[in-house]
Design a protein around this motif. Sequence first.
Motif, PDB file in Angstrom:
ATOM      1  N   LEU A  56       0.867  -1.170   0.000  1.00 15.57           N
ATOM      2  CA  LEU A  56       0.000   0.000   0.000  1.00 15.57           C
ATOM      3  C   LEU A  56       0.912   1.230   0.000  1.00 15.57           C
ATOM      4  O   LEU A  56       1.681   1.445   0.936  1.00 15.57           O
ATOM      5  CB  LEU A  56      -0.900  -0.003   1.232  1.00 15.57           C
ATOM      6  N   VAL A  57       0.831   2.021  -1.080  1.00 19.22           N
ATOM      7  CA  VAL A  57       1.800   3.106  -1.275  1.00 19.22           C
ATOM      8  C   VAL A  57       1.156   4.457  -0.985  1.00 19.22           C
ATOM      9  O   VAL A  57       0.055   4.765  -1.470  1.00 19.22           O
ATOM     10  CB  VAL A  57       2.375   3.078  -2.718  1.00 19.22           C
ATOM     11  N   ASN A  58       1.855   5.269  -0.188  1.00 20.62           N
ATOM     12  CA  ASN A  58       1.423   6.633   0.129  1.00 20.62           C
ATOM     13  C   ASN A  58       2.620   7.562   0.101  1.00 20.62           C
ATOM     14  O   ASN A  58       3.678   7.223   0.631  1.00 20.62           O
ATOM     15  CB  ASN A  58       0.800   6.682   1.528  1.00 20.62           C
ATOM     16  N   GLY A  59       2.433   8.745  -0.499  1.00 20.29           N
ATOM     17  CA  GLY A  59       3.521   9.728  -0.507  1.00 20.29           C
ATOM     18  C   GLY A  59       3.370  10.667  -1.678  1.00 20.29           C
ATOM     19  O   GLY A  59       2.306  10.742  -2.302  1.00 20.29           O
ATOM     20  N   SER A  60       4.437  11.389  -1.977  1.00 22.22           N
ATOM     21  CA  SER A  60       4.368  12.277  -3.144  1.00 22.22           C
ATOM     22  C   SER A  60       5.728  12.382  -3.813  1.00 22.22           C
ATOM     23  O   SER A  60       6.770  12.270  -3.155  1.00 22.22           O
ATOM     24  CB  SER A  60       3.863  13.662  -2.744  1.00 22.22           C
ATOM     25  N   LYS A  61       5.673  12.564  -5.116  1.00 22.34           N
ATOM     26  CA  LYS A  61       6.873  12.713  -5.935  1.00 22.34           C
ATOM     27  C   LYS A  61       6.831  14.091  -6.580  1.00 22.34           C
ATOM     28  O   LYS A  61       5.754  14.684  -6.744  1.00 22.34           O
ATOM     29  CB  LYS A  61       6.905  11.623  -7.017  1.00 22.34           C
ATOM     30  N   ILE A  62       7.997  14.574  -6.966  1.00 24.84           N
ATOM     31  CA  ILE A  62       8.020  15.888  -7.622  1.00 24.84           C
ATOM     32  C   ILE A  62       8.952  15.858  -8.831  1.00 24.84           C
ATOM     33  O   ILE A  62       9.808  14.974  -8.924  1.00 24.84           O
ATOM     34  CB  ILE A  62       8.416  17.001  -6.615  1.00 24.84           C
ATOM     35  N   TRP A  63       8.750  16.816  -9.726  1.00 26.07           N
ATOM     36  CA  TRP A  63       9.514  16.932 -10.982  1.00 26.07           C
ATOM     37  C   TRP A  63       9.326  15.688 -11.847  1.00 26.07           C
ATOM     38  O   TRP A  63      10.247  15.296 -12.561  1.00 26.07           O
ATOM     39  CB  TRP A  63      11.014  17.159 -10.744  1.00 26.07           C
ATOM     40  N   THR A  64       8.152  15.050 -11.765  1.00 20.38           N
ATOM     41  CA  THR A  64       7.931  13.813 -12.522  1.00 20.38           C
ATOM     42  C   THR A  64       7.692  14.180 -13.991  1.00 20.38           C
ATOM     43  O   THR A  64       6.569  14.538 -14.376  1.00 20.38           O
ATOM     44  CB  THR A  64       6.722  13.043 -11.956  1.00 20.38           C
ATOM     45  N   SER A  65       8.748  14.067 -14.806  1.00 21.01           N
ATOM     46  CA  SER A  65       8.635  14.475 -16.218  1.00 21.01           C
ATOM     47  C   SER A  65       7.606  13.619 -16.946  1.00 21.01           C
ATOM     48  O   SER A  65       7.620  12.389 -16.845  1.00 21.01           O
ATOM     49  CB  SER A  65       9.980  14.318 -16.931  1.00 21.01           C
ATOM     50  N   GLY A  66       6.729  14.287 -17.678  1.00 18.96           N
ATOM     51  CA  GLY A  66       5.757  13.574 -18.514  1.00 18.96           C
ATOM     52  C   GLY A  66       4.713  12.790 -17.746  1.00 18.96           C
ATOM     53  O   GLY A  66       3.997  11.976 -18.347  1.00 18.96           O
ATOM     54  N   ALA A  67       4.557  13.032 -16.437  1.00 19.90           N
ATOM     55  CA  ALA A  67       3.586  12.241 -15.653  1.00 19.90           C
ATOM     56  C   ALA A  67       2.165  12.437 -16.181  1.00 19.90           C
ATOM     57  O   ALA A  67       1.337  11.534 -16.101  1.00 19.90           O
ATOM     58  CB  ALA A  67       3.655  12.643 -14.180  1.00 19.90           C
ATOM     59  N   SER A 114       5.089  23.003 -19.493  1.00 22.52           N
ATOM     60  CA  SER A 114       4.950  22.200 -18.269  1.00 22.52           C
ATOM     61  C   SER A 114       5.478  20.804 -18.523  1.00 22.52           C
ATOM     62  O   SER A 114       4.714  19.885 -18.751  1.00 22.52           O
ATOM     63  CB  SER A 114       3.480  22.114 -17.844  1.00 22.52           C
ATOM     64  N   PRO A 115       6.793  20.639 -18.521  1.00 20.66           N
ATOM     65  CA  PRO A 115       7.315  19.315 -18.849  1.00 20.66           C
ATOM     66  C   PRO A 115       7.212  18.322 -17.698  1.00 20.66           C
ATOM     67  O   PRO A 115       7.370  17.140 -17.895  1.00 20.66           O
ATOM     68  CB  PRO A 115       8.781  19.595 -19.171  1.00 20.66           C
ATOM     69  N   PHE A 116       6.993  18.839 -16.498  1.00 23.51           N
ATOM     70  CA  PHE A 116       6.968  17.904 -15.371  1.00 23.51           C
ATOM     71  C   PHE A 116       5.871  18.252 -14.364  1.00 23.51           C
ATOM     72  O   PHE A 116       5.198  19.276 -14.494  1.00 23.51           O
ATOM     73  CB  PHE A 116       8.323  17.785 -14.684  1.00 23.51           C
ATOM     74  N   CYS A 117       5.704  17.377 -13.347  1.00 26.01           N
ATOM     75  CA  CYS A 117       4.518  17.446 -12.483  1.00 26.01           C
ATOM     76  C   CYS A 117       4.859  17.117 -11.034  1.00 26.01           C
ATOM     77  O   CYS A 117       5.876  16.499 -10.742  1.00 26.01           O
ATOM     78  CB  CYS A 117       3.506  16.386 -12.922  1.00 26.01           C
ATOM     79  N   GLU A 118       3.910  17.501 -10.180  1.00 25.67           N
ATOM     80  CA  GLU A 118       3.859  16.906  -8.841  1.00 25.67           C
ATOM     81  C   GLU A 118       2.986  15.660  -8.982  1.00 25.67           C
ATOM     82  O   GLU A 118       1.958  15.707  -9.666  1.00 25.67           O
ATOM     83  CB  GLU A 118       3.164  17.843  -7.868  1.00 25.67           C
ATOM     84  N   THR A 119       3.350  14.589  -8.304  1.00 22.15           N
ATOM     85  CA  THR A 119       2.551  13.357  -8.378  1.00 22.15           C
ATOM     86  C   THR A 119       2.221  12.918  -6.957  1.00 22.15           C
ATOM     87  O   THR A 119       3.131  12.642  -6.168  1.00 22.15           O
ATOM     88  CB  THR A 119       3.339  12.244  -9.108  1.00 22.15           C
ATOM     89  N   PHE A 120       0.932  12.892  -6.656  1.00 22.58           N
ATOM     90  CA  PHE A 120       0.496  12.509  -5.312  1.00 22.58           C
ATOM     91  C   PHE A 120      -0.036  11.077  -5.340  1.00 22.58           C
ATOM     92  O   PHE A 120      -0.827  10.718  -6.223  1.00 22.58           O
ATOM     93  CB  PHE A 120      -0.576  13.476  -4.814  1.00 22.58           C
ATOM     94  N   ILE A 121       0.414  10.281  -4.378  1.00 27.57           N
ATOM     95  CA  ILE A 121       0.059   8.853  -4.363  1.00 27.57           C
ATOM     96  C   ILE A 121      -0.642   8.557  -3.029  1.00 27.57           C
ATOM     97  O   ILE A 121      -0.045   8.723  -1.957  1.00 27.57           O
ATOM     98  CB  ILE A 121       1.339   7.994  -4.489  1.00 27.57           C
ATOM     99  N   THR A 122      -1.918   8.181  -3.096  1.00 27.65           N
ATOM    100  CA  THR A 122      -2.690   7.964  -1.872  1.00 27.65           C
ATOM    101  C   THR A 122      -3.337   6.584  -1.893  1.00 27.65           C
ATOM    102  O   THR A 122      -4.154   6.282  -2.765  1.00 27.65           O
ATOM    103  CB  THR A 122      -3.811   9.038  -1.759  1.00 27.65           C
TER     104      THR A 122
END
Length: 402
Positions: free
Chosen positions: A159-170, A215-223
Amino acid sequence: MADFGGSDLEAFRADARTWLEDNFPKSLRGDPETLQALAMSPAEATGDWAVWKERMGARGWGVPTWPAAYGGGGLAPSEARVLQQEMAAIGAVNPIGGMGVGMFGPTLLEYGTEEQKQKWIPDIVTAKIRWCQGFSEPGAGSDLASLQTRAEDKGDHFLVNGSKIWTSGAQYADMIFCLVRTDTTKKHEGISFVVFEMHQPGVEVRPILLIAGNSPFCETFITDVKVPKENLIGPLNGGWSVAKRLLQHERSGMNGSRGGGVKPDALGVIAKKYVGADDQGRLADSDLRTRIVMNEIDQKALQLTVRRAALEAKGNSGPSAATSIMKNANMKVAQDRAELTLEFMGHQGLGWSGDGFSDEERAAVRSWLSGKAGSIYGGSNEVQNNIISKRILGLPDLTQSH
Ligand SMILES: Cc1cc2nc3c(=O)[nH]c(=O)nc-3n(C[C@H](O)[C@H](O)[C@H](O)COP(=O)(O)OP(=O)(O)OC[C@H]3O[C@@H](n4cnc5c(N)ncnc54)[C@H](O)[C@@H]3O)c2cc1C
């Protein structure tokens, strides 16, 4: 895999030439730069570009040396070089790319189980599935091993929780390869490497606007995302080694000429339009002329060094820590080129939009801005220098950088 020479290679050249002649659409010929842009574009392929992509994918020649068992070309390195030469001769550009080809695929071939390779490699070979990289977090960039995205063991899944940043092409990706923490009591030894689908509840992507205007990259939130156990690549808590290998593949893709906008050998010609020529037809500003020539020499020396390193690596186990040297050198040459371009364009090199600036001038400014990222992504210059000191020069390990 056998490496061929002599007549075998010439027979392969003839076959490749015929196949390319029959399959590379006529409508795409004559403009490799536009094709290069299409190859880099996140947009869905259409028209003859889609046809070309489908044919190259089916033939496996987008990844010529990958095993045929998973749909790759199964070619020897010498044959792959011939293929490249024949493609260049008719202006054909490889339409199969992205992070699946450049980063995850080669890592999976090395670390994946047979089932994992069967499951994911064929879709990378045909570029059907788009991948993104979930490594960096707000508190874990250079010090990547500080990452906090948590994967709890729930029996048959994490079970994955957290956040990633600068995710290119997300925002375009179907799948993510992601570093997660599976042991909170250890740092590097508590990290695992998993993959999961982006299109599912619990994955939220927010694009970030870059200084260059896109906007080549993103914040990615994983809940509360459930990741099946079979999506673990490499050993549990052994993800750091997998990640380091992937980063070598990533950096080895950064050693061509990138950034800077203007083509390396066009710099002097374009500069003359702004600065003028002396009575011998040379660029009028001798200091600028010297610096442009130095940049061109650096560029050529880099290209030759990259080629030599590739030949030396032949038969070894793929890219090494030396990719850090190439990455830093390449980004320096590209950023210098962008600086020189803006310098000779003068006021015209400050344009962002509007009729007062040509397309070339606006593109130069945007390239200069986006080129700044080159010494940050894939690990900053300073981080590469740390790797060079530690792994190549054998200096004492005083950092925890990747
Ligand atoms: C265009 C772009 C695309 C990216 N795409 C992705 C992606 O797809 N997926 C992904 O996971 N990440 C991606 N990244 C993130 C990238 O890997 C990080 O930005 C990079 O590793 C630096 O981390 P940071 O931004 O947290 O900076 P920090 O780590 O906070 O560094 C800040 C400054 O401190 C310096 N510094 C830090 N530690 C040291 C040290 N030990 N010694 C000397 N100097 C040090 C750095 O060099 C830098 O100048 C991307 C970044 C950019 C710019």
